[in-house]
Design a protein around this motif. Structure first.
Motif, PDB file in Angstrom:
ATOM      1  N   ARG A 128      -1.233  -9.697   5.979  1.00 14.40           N
ATOM      2  CA  ARG A 128      -0.177  -8.932   6.627  1.00 14.40           C
ATOM      3  C   ARG A 128       1.145  -9.678   6.458  1.00 14.40           C
ATOM      4  O   ARG A 128       1.200 -10.913   6.607  1.00 14.40           O
ATOM      5  CB  ARG A 128      -0.499  -8.796   8.108  1.00 14.40           C
ATOM      6  CG  ARG A 128       0.295  -7.712   8.744  1.00 14.40           C
ATOM      7  CD  ARG A 128       0.073  -7.746  10.258  1.00 14.40           C
ATOM      8  NE  ARG A 128       0.651  -6.578  10.873  1.00 14.40           N
ATOM      9  CZ  ARG A 128       0.915  -6.496  12.174  1.00 14.40           C
ATOM     10  NH1 ARG A 128       0.620  -7.509  12.980  1.00 14.40           N
ATOM     11  NH2 ARG A 128       1.441  -5.407  12.671  1.00 14.40           N
ATOM     12  N   LYS A 129       2.188  -8.891   6.204  1.00 18.49           N
ATOM     13  CA  LYS A 129       3.523  -9.490   6.087  1.00 18.49           C
ATOM     14  C   LYS A 129       4.037  -9.744   7.496  1.00 18.49           C
ATOM     15  O   LYS A 129       4.253  -8.807   8.257  1.00 18.49           O
ATOM     16  CB  LYS A 129       4.484  -8.542   5.364  1.00 18.49           C
ATOM     17  CG  LYS A 129       4.197  -8.384   3.879  1.00 18.49           C
ATOM     18  CD  LYS A 129       5.234  -7.531   3.190  1.00 18.49           C
ATOM     19  CE  LYS A 129       4.829  -6.083   3.200  1.00 18.49           C
ATOM     20  NZ  LYS A 129       5.722  -5.246   2.359  1.00 18.49           N
ATOM     21  N   PRO A 130       4.258 -10.994   7.911  1.00 18.41           N
ATOM     22  CA  PRO A 130       4.756 -11.249   9.254  1.00 18.41           C
ATOM     23  C   PRO A 130       6.238 -10.861   9.363  1.00 18.41           C
ATOM     24  O   PRO A 130       6.956 -10.867   8.364  1.00 18.41           O
ATOM     25  CB  PRO A 130       4.604 -12.763   9.421  1.00 18.41           C
ATOM     26  CG  PRO A 130       3.829 -13.223   8.253  1.00 18.41           C
ATOM     27  CD  PRO A 130       4.021 -12.232   7.160  1.00 18.41           C
ATOM     28  N   VAL A 131       6.639 -10.541  10.593  1.00 14.37           N
ATOM     29  CA  VAL A 131       8.048 -10.227  10.817  1.00 14.37           C
ATOM     30  C   VAL A 131       8.860 -11.553  10.876  1.00 14.37           C
ATOM     31  O   VAL A 131       9.949 -11.644  10.326  1.00 14.37           O
ATOM     32  CB  VAL A 131       8.208  -9.422  12.110  1.00 14.37           C
ATOM     33  CG1 VAL A 131       9.679  -9.310  12.511  1.00 14.37           C
ATOM     34  CG2 VAL A 131       7.606  -8.032  11.943  1.00 14.37           C
ATOM     35  N   THR A 139       0.851  -6.146   3.066  1.00 13.83           N
ATOM     36  CA  THR A 139       1.401  -4.941   3.689  1.00 13.83           C
ATOM     37  C   THR A 139       1.714  -5.192   5.162  1.00 13.83           C
ATOM     38  O   THR A 139       1.296  -6.201   5.723  1.00 13.83           O
ATOM     39  CB  THR A 139       0.409  -3.771   3.559  1.00 13.83           C
ATOM     40  OG1 THR A 139       0.934  -2.624   4.200  1.00 13.83           O
ATOM     41  CG2 THR A 139      -0.939  -4.107   4.166  1.00 13.83           C
ATOM     42  N   SER A 140       2.425  -4.232   5.783  1.00  6.83           N
ATOM     43  CA  SER A 140       2.764  -4.371   7.207  1.00  6.83           C
ATOM     44  C   SER A 140       1.611  -3.896   8.097  1.00  6.83           C
ATOM     45  O   SER A 140       1.506  -4.273   9.253  1.00  6.83           O
ATOM     46  CB  SER A 140       3.992  -3.518   7.539  1.00  6.83           C
ATOM     47  OG  SER A 140       5.079  -3.933   6.760  1.00  6.83           O
ATOM     48  N   SER A 141       0.797  -3.024   7.537  1.00  4.31           N
ATOM     49  CA  SER A 141      -0.197  -2.315   8.372  1.00  4.31           C
ATOM     50  C   SER A 141      -1.396  -3.194   8.725  1.00  4.31           C
ATOM     51  O   SER A 141      -1.856  -3.980   7.912  1.00  4.31           O
ATOM     52  CB  SER A 141      -0.677  -1.079   7.621  1.00  4.31           C
ATOM     53  OG  SER A 141      -1.865  -0.606   8.183  1.00  4.31           O
ATOM     54  N   LEU A 142      -1.873  -2.990   9.946  1.00  4.89           N
ATOM     55  CA  LEU A 142      -3.160  -3.592  10.311  1.00  4.89           C
ATOM     56  C   LEU A 142      -4.160  -2.480  10.666  1.00  4.89           C
ATOM     57  O   LEU A 142      -5.125  -2.719  11.375  1.00  4.89           O
ATOM     58  CB  LEU A 142      -2.993  -4.543  11.489  1.00  4.89           C
ATOM     59  CG  LEU A 142      -2.829  -6.021  11.119  1.00  4.89           C
ATOM     60  CD1 LEU A 142      -2.804  -6.879  12.375  1.00  4.89           C
ATOM     61  CD2 LEU A 142      -3.946  -6.494  10.202  1.00  4.89           C
ATOM     62  N   GLU A 143      -3.886  -1.275  10.179  1.00  8.43           N
ATOM     63  CA  GLU A 143      -4.781  -0.145  10.448  1.00  8.43           C
ATOM     64  C   GLU A 143      -6.138  -0.436   9.832  1.00  8.43           C
ATOM     65  O   GLU A 143      -6.240  -0.875   8.689  1.00  8.43           O
ATOM     66  CB  GLU A 143      -4.218   1.148   9.847  1.00  8.43           C
ATOM     67  CG  GLU A 143      -2.928   1.659  10.494  1.00  8.43           C
ATOM     68  CD  GLU A 143      -3.148   2.237  11.869  1.00  8.43           C
ATOM     69  OE1 GLU A 143      -4.154   2.969  12.042  1.00  8.43           O
ATOM     70  OE2 GLU A 143      -2.363   1.951  12.793  1.00  8.43           O
ATOM     71  N   LEU A 196       0.830  -1.227   0.000  1.00  4.45           N
ATOM     72  CA  LEU A 196       0.000   0.000   0.000  1.00  4.45           C
ATOM     73  C   LEU A 196       0.850   1.256   0.000  1.00  4.45           C
ATOM     74  O   LEU A 196       0.564   2.221  -0.686  1.00  4.45           O
ATOM     75  CB  LEU A 196      -0.918   0.001   1.231  1.00  4.45           C
ATOM     76  CG  LEU A 196      -2.087  -0.984   1.193  1.00  4.45           C
ATOM     77  CD1 LEU A 196      -2.923  -0.841   2.477  1.00  4.45           C
ATOM     78  CD2 LEU A 196      -2.973  -0.767  -0.034  1.00  4.45           C
TER      79      LEU A 196
END
Lengths: 728, 142
Positions: free
Chosen positions: B113-116, B92-96, B63
């Motif tokens: 979501r892309k996990p760490v 994406t990284s965001s969970l907004e 995004l």
């Protein structure tokens, strides 16, 4: 400035004040009138008395004059009879002449002709109203009688009047009384010698009756008194003829009223006298001296007296007096009516005036009681009335403002405009605020200005329209308003700042959630790739280092997630709904059981705990608390988790209880501070943000969280939230 | 399906490297195209009059992109007849929440979501390839 009110006066007061003087005046007038009338009436009565006396005198004189002419006529008639040829009088002729005369002149009782020797020649008498001629044998010689002797001494043409006395027959006083006057006159022959005597008995009763006819109640009583002072006609019949009747000698005016008698015997023929309240008017008649020679016995002097007694006078006056007194009483009554009407109208007028004064005083008091300055002007803007507050507000003296135009109370630059506004107002007056929405300024006497609020109302009286202005000093209010405005401006600025900060925070959170995790992922990812590809070349410690790198990255990632949650909670909009907390707790436990199926935990959740709040925020709260309990019972044998409600004092609270590690109550105040942890990350991993997030949520839901614990025995977290109770 | 390409729209070179590594370790042999920003992605999809058959079988879309935002890329894809049916997975990284809403609102087929944790990352990549390239049947353009 209190108005003086006259004390109330009653109708009776006014009545007496008016009526008493009226009565006094009326009585005085009546008294004067009565007095003057009495005087006038007395004068009239006295005049009438004099007239009565005069009439009586005339009557006497004419009677005596008649007797004289009758006597002289008969004497002449008798003289013709004796002639030379007939020396003796022709008796028969004379007799007939006398009889016919007697028949026409009833005032005579007896007519006689005597010869010069005193022998009766003819005697004609009235007997029982018939005229009788006495026979010759009854004729007597009367030479010894005083009237015969007196008559024979007279010359021809002369007359003798005997005293007025009672007739005596044969030595006895004739009954009923027969008052008589004897008149004698000589009868002459042709030679002029005395040939005989004519004697006439005059009936005095006729004269007395004629006199009595003059008596009247309006005048006095008429008396006839002889020269010796005896009554011939007196006050009463038994007082008359005292000189003849036996036993009545004392009945004489001369003896009984000496004062009057002494006046009567004065030579003057007329006179008046007041004696013992009676009024006397009198006159005396003297016969002509030649006809009354100095005989011992003769008619002599007669007195006519009119007596008006006090009683008679009073009787005359009293009807008049009564009439006047009645008139007076009528006047008093009328004046009483008049006085009453007048008094009533005065009292009413007083009442009207006093109620007018009263309402004026009330109006005044109302104006003075008003908290505002009040100024009343006419339609030309002239000040006609003002209260104390107005004087204090503008610092003028009252008289300085009365009559002034209201513009003196305005700053100069506003005056012109105000005159126009004022005229506009007068053309369509109605109650309203002046200059609504404007900041009005007024001016004091010293020129200083003050902010005011003015409300206007028209006052319509029957005669004019006035304008009622209530003026309020709004200095303090303006100051307060300004202060509030200033504070509001400050708040708006702060709010704007906050919004800016909030937006920045949002942007910050957004970029954190996108960008901060990518490097961590790179660290973890490449560490993993490297450790895998190098796995056969790495010793145990090197492999552990790769592991530590990866753990740190993952821990950092979790920390970022927790921080983002805290930030999201802080800016979240709160939606209020009914939330079943029991269900939330059960699903949280369910999730954990799926993640860690190997854990055996006894969970008791009270059913039907419902609260009012935001579902998402409450979900975060419950997940956090259940998660904590789950985590901190990890090293407990027979772990238990309880969720329920209980009473604390008067409050019903929700509790989350576990029998896990618990915490040291000494550090309880650090429990809800972000990043503060009471356990090492080795024992119980965590970020230290969870409880801080819950506390933030509680603040947003207007709830509260607190906790109790005994280290090693477990912890209980309490929530105070708005519980929803079942409606009965 | 196996012949068709995957378009990876990702500006972070590390993520591109990790994704390629994860695809390789999952033995996903489809051709991988990489666009480093939104503009490039749009260019690749529209500029050279790409034949429908040459369109990617799956788009993995970040995004937060330079030049043209990921959501804008998605919007344009869905607005264009040739590309509107291509499956797009937002990665994406965001969970907004706003991101989730907007992504689905613009027509994203999935949001991941892309996990760490790289092991999880590999797992996610395998799941995506398995699902979108093997299980899922895309609509074919007429």
């Amino acid at each position: 400035m209190p108005t003086k009110i006259k004390p109330r006066q009653s109708v009776a007061y006014y009545f007496l004040v008016i009526w008493i003087p009226l009565v006094i005046i009326a009585l005085l007038a009546i008294a004067l009138l009565i007095r003057s009338n009495i005087e006038a009436r007395t004068i009239v009565a006295h005049t009438e008395q004099r007239a009565q006396v005069h009439n009586a005198v005339l009557l006497l004189e004419s009677s005596l004059g008649g007797i004289r002419s009758d006597a002289l006529y008969l004497a002449t008639l008798a003289r013709l009879a004796p002639s030379p040829t007939r020396p003796q009088p022709a008796l028969a002729d004379n007799t007939h002449a006398l009889v016919s005369f007697m028949q026409f002149n009833p005032q005579y009782d007896q007519l006689r002709l005597l010869d010069p020797q005193g022998l009766e020649q003819v005697r004609v008498e009235r007997q029982n109203d018939r005229v009788v001629i006495n026979p010759a044998q009854q004729l007597q010689n009367k030479a010894q009688r005083y009237y015969v002797q007196a008559g024979l001494r007279l010359g021809p043409g002369q007359l003798y009047f005997s005293p007025f006395d009672l007739n005596v027959e044969h030595g006895e006083i004739e009954r009923p009384l027969n008052p008589t006057i004897r008149v004698a006159t000589p009868v002459a022959n042709e030679r002029g010698e005395t040939a005989g005597l004519l004697v006439m008995n005059y009936r005095g009763a006729a004269l007395l009756e004629a006199m009595a006819a003059l008596d009247s109640p309006r005048t006095g009583q008429l008396w006839l008194v002889n020269q010796n002072g005896y009554w011939l006609k007196g006050p009463k019949p038994e007082q008359e003829w005292g000189f003849m009747l036996p036993g009545l000698e004392a009945q004489s005016l001369a003896k009984q009223n000496i004062t009057l008698w002494s006046q009567l015997i004065q030579p003057t023929q007329l006179g008046e006298l007041i004696d013992e309240g009676a009024h006397y008017s009198f006159a005396s008649i003297d016969l002509i001296p030649s006809e009354s020679p100095d005989f011992e016995q003769a008619l002599g002097r007669l007195h006519v007296v009119s007596r008006l007694s006090a009683e008679q006078l009073y009787a005359l006056i009293s009807p008049l007096k009564t009439g006047l007194l009645q008139a007076g009483a009528l006047i008093v009554l009328l004046s009483a009516g008049l006085a009453y009407l007048l008094a009533r109208s005065l009292a009413q007028r007083w009442h009207t005036e006093s109620s007018l004064q009263d309402s004026e005083a009330k109006f005044r008091a109302m104006i003075e009681a008003a908290p505002d300055a009040i100024i009343i002007t006419d339609t030309d803007g002239t000040i006609v009335l003002l209260n104390e507050q107005a004087i204090r507000l503008f610092e003028y003296a009252q008289l300085e403002l009365l009559g002034q135009k209201v513009e003196v109370l305005l700053p100069e630059e506003l005056r012109k405009g105000h005159i126009q506004h004022r005229q506009g107002y007068v053309s369509a007056p109605r109650p309203r605020l002046m200059g609504s929405g404007l900041r009005l300024q007024a001016k004091r006497k010293d020129g200083s200005e003050l902010p005011v609020e003015v409300s206007l109302s028209p006052i319509r009286t029957p005669s004019e329209t006035l304008v009622f202005c209530a003026i309020r000093d709004v200095t303090e209010r303006r100051e307060t308003e300004d202060k509030i405005k200033h504070l509001n401006n400050g708040l708006t600025a702060q709010n704007n700042e906050l919004q800016v900060v909030n937006r920045e925070l949002e942007a910050f959170s957004y970029s954190v959630s996108h960008d901060l995790r990518a490097p961590l992922r790179a660290i973890d990812g490449f560490s993993q790739i490297l450790s895998t590809s190098l796995s056969d070349k790495l010793d145990e410690q090197e492999a552990d280092y790769f592991n530590r790198i990866r753990k740190a990255a993952q821990k950092m990632s979790k920390l970022i997630d927790d921080l983002l949650l805290l930030a999201r909670v802080s800016r979240a909009d709160v939606l209020s709904a009914e939330v079943n907390l029991s269900s939330l707790a059960e699903s949280a436990v369910q999730n954990l059981r799926e993640l860690q199926p190997e854990r055996e935990i006894e969970v008791q959740i009270q059913q039907g705990i419902r609260v009012e709040g935001d579902l998402a925020l409450l979900q975060v709260t419950v997940q956090n608390l259940i998660g904590n309990a789950w985590k901190f019972t990890g090293k407990t044998e027979h772990p238990q988790i309880q969720v329920g409600t209980e009473m604390q004092g008067e409050e019903e609270v929700i509790f989350f209880r576990d029998n896990g590690a618990g915490f040291d109550m000494n550090y309880a105040d650090k429990l809800f501070v972000p990043f503060q942890r009471l356990h090492s990350g080795n024992d119980f991993p965590g970020s230290g943000v969870g409880l801080a997030t819950i506390e933030r949520i509680m603040a947003k839901l207007h709830g509260r969280i607190w906790a109790t614990s005994i280290t090693g025995q477990g912890a209980t977290f309490f929530l105070k939230l708005k519980l929803v109770r079942d409606r009965p | 399906m196996k012949n068709r390409s995957i378009l990876l729209v990702e500006d972070n070179a590390d993520d591109v490297a990790l994704m390629l590594h994860a695809l390789k370790s999952n033995r996903i042999s489809n051709q991988i195209s990489v666009a480093e920003d939104g503009e490039q992605a749009l260019h690749m999809l529209f500029a050279d009059a790409v034949e429908p058959a040459k369109q990617p079988a799956l788009i993995l879309l970040d995004l937060n992109l330079p030049k043209v935002e990921g959501l804008e890329v998605l919007r344009q894809l869905r607005a264009h007849a040739d590309t509107r049916l291509i499956p797009v997975v937002v990665l994406t990284s965001s969970l907004e929440q706003s991101d989730l809403h907007n992504a689905y609102g613009c027509g994203a087929n999935s949001y991941v979501r892309k996990p760490v944790d790289f092991e999880e990352f590999v797992q996610v990549t395998r799941d995506l390839g398995h699902y979108w390239l093997q299980l899922n049947y895309p609509a074919l353009e007429a």
